[in-house]
Design an enzyme around this catalytic site. Structure first.
Site, mmCIF file in Angstrom:
data_model
loop_
_atom_site.group_PDB
_atom_site.id
_atom_site.type_symbol
_atom_site.label_atom_id
_atom_site.label_comp_id
_atom_site.label_asym_id
_atom_site.label_seq_id
_atom_site.Cartn_x
_atom_site.Cartn_y
_atom_site.Cartn_z
ATOM 1 N N CYS A 60 29.043 29.578 40.373
ATOM 2 C CA CYS A 60 28.532 30.872 39.913
ATOM 3 C C CYS A 60 27.418 31.370 40.822
ATOM 4 C CB CYS A 60 28.045 30.750 38.480
ATOM 5 S SG CYS A 60 27.377 32.288 37.802
ATOM 6 N N GLU B 253 35.475 32.839 36.797
ATOM 7 C CA GLU B 253 34.575 33.925 37.216
ATOM 8 C C GLU B 253 35.351 35.244 37.317
ATOM 9 O OE1 GLU B 253 30.981 35.284 37.740
ATOM 10 O OE2 GLU B 253 31.124 33.127 38.075
#
Length: 225
Positions: A140, A213
C-alpha cells in the site's frame, strides 16, 4: 543484474508490472489528477480510507508480536505512531474540510472490498512471518508513492487543486517518501538469504495486495454501490 541477485524489493516491484500501471489509468485516480472527480466519490473514499488506516495500524502491531529484537520493535512502533499522528493531524482535518461530519466518521463501516483487503493483510501478518507482514504493509505504501510520483509528473497542477491537491502533495512529500523507503530497506534487510521459494511466496502476497488495492479504487469510484 541476474535475476537471482535481485533484491526482494526489485522482485516485488517486477511482479506487479501488469497491475500497477492500471492504477494510473483508473478513473478515480485520473479524474482526481484532472480535478474532475465528483466530490462525493472522494468523500466516500476518505471515509473508507479512515477505517482502512485503523486496520493498517493493527498489521504493524501483528508484526511487533513476532519481532524478536528491540530494533524491529522500535521500527514498527515508530510506524504505528506515524500512522496515528497522520490520521489525527492530517486525515481527520482533511475530512472535516470536505464537509464530513463527526457523525459520519463515527458511523462509517468498511465496504466488503475494504475489509477483504485489510483482513487479508492482517491474516498474512498474524499467520506468517515478520517479513510477510512487512511485505503486505509495503504494498500500500509503495503503491501510493508510485501513483503520486507518476500522476504529479503527468499533471503538475494536480497539487494545486483545492480539494485533491493535498492528497497528491501528501504522497510526493519528502517525509512520505522517506518513510516508504525505510519500509523498502527493511524488507531488503530482512530478506537477505531467503530461498527462491520464499521469494516467490512473498511476491504472491504482494501481487494479491495489489489486486486488492485495485478493488479499493473500484469501490471508491462506485462510492460503494
Amino acid at each position: 543484474m541476474e535475476k537471482e541477485h535481485l533484491k526482494l524489493s526489485c522482485r516485488l516491484y517486477n511482479s506487479v508490472q501488469d497491475i500497477w500501471p492500471s492504477y494510473l489509468e483508473h478513473p478515480f485516480v485520473l479524474e482526481m489528477a484532472q480535478g474532475t472527480l465528483p466530490p462525493e466519490k472522494f468523500r466516500y473514499y476518505m471515509l473508507q480510507d479512515y477505517v482502512y488506516l485503523r486496520d493498517y495500524v493493527k498489521i504493524f502491531a501483528a508484526c511487533i508480536s513476532k519481532a524478536d529484537d528491540f530494533g524491529l520493535i522500535r521500527f514498527f512502533g515508530e510506524n504505528i505512531m506515524a500512522v496515528l499522528d497522520e490520521t489525527e493531524r492530517v486525515h481527520i482535518p482533511y475530512m472535516k474540510r470536505l464537509g464530513i461530519t463527526d457523525e459520519e466518521i463515527e458511523s462509517v463501516t468498511p465496504h466488503i472490498s475494504n475489509s477483504s483487503y485489510s483482513h487479508y493483510m492482517i491474516c498474512e501478518a498474524q499467520s506468517g512471518t515478520v517479513l510477510s507482514g512487512l511485505v503486505a504493509l509495503l504494498n500500500c505504501s509503495w503503491a501510493y508513492a508510485y501513483i503520486g510520483e507518476n500522476m504529479v509528473k503527468r499533471f503538475p497542477d494536480a497539487v494545486q487543486h483545492p480539494w485533491y491537491g493535498q492528497w497528491f502533495s501528501g504522497y510526493v512529500c519528502d517525509d512520505y517518501l522517506r518513510t516508504n523507503q525505510q519500509l523498502i530497506d527493511m524488507v531488503d534487510s530482512l530478506s537477505e538469504g531467503i530461498t527462491a521459494q520464499e521469494s516467490s511466496r512473498l511476491c504472491g502476497i504482494f501481487r494479491t495486495c495489489s489486486l486488492h488495492e485495485l478493488q479499493f479504487w473500484n469501490m471508491a469510484y462506485a462510492a460503494g454501490k
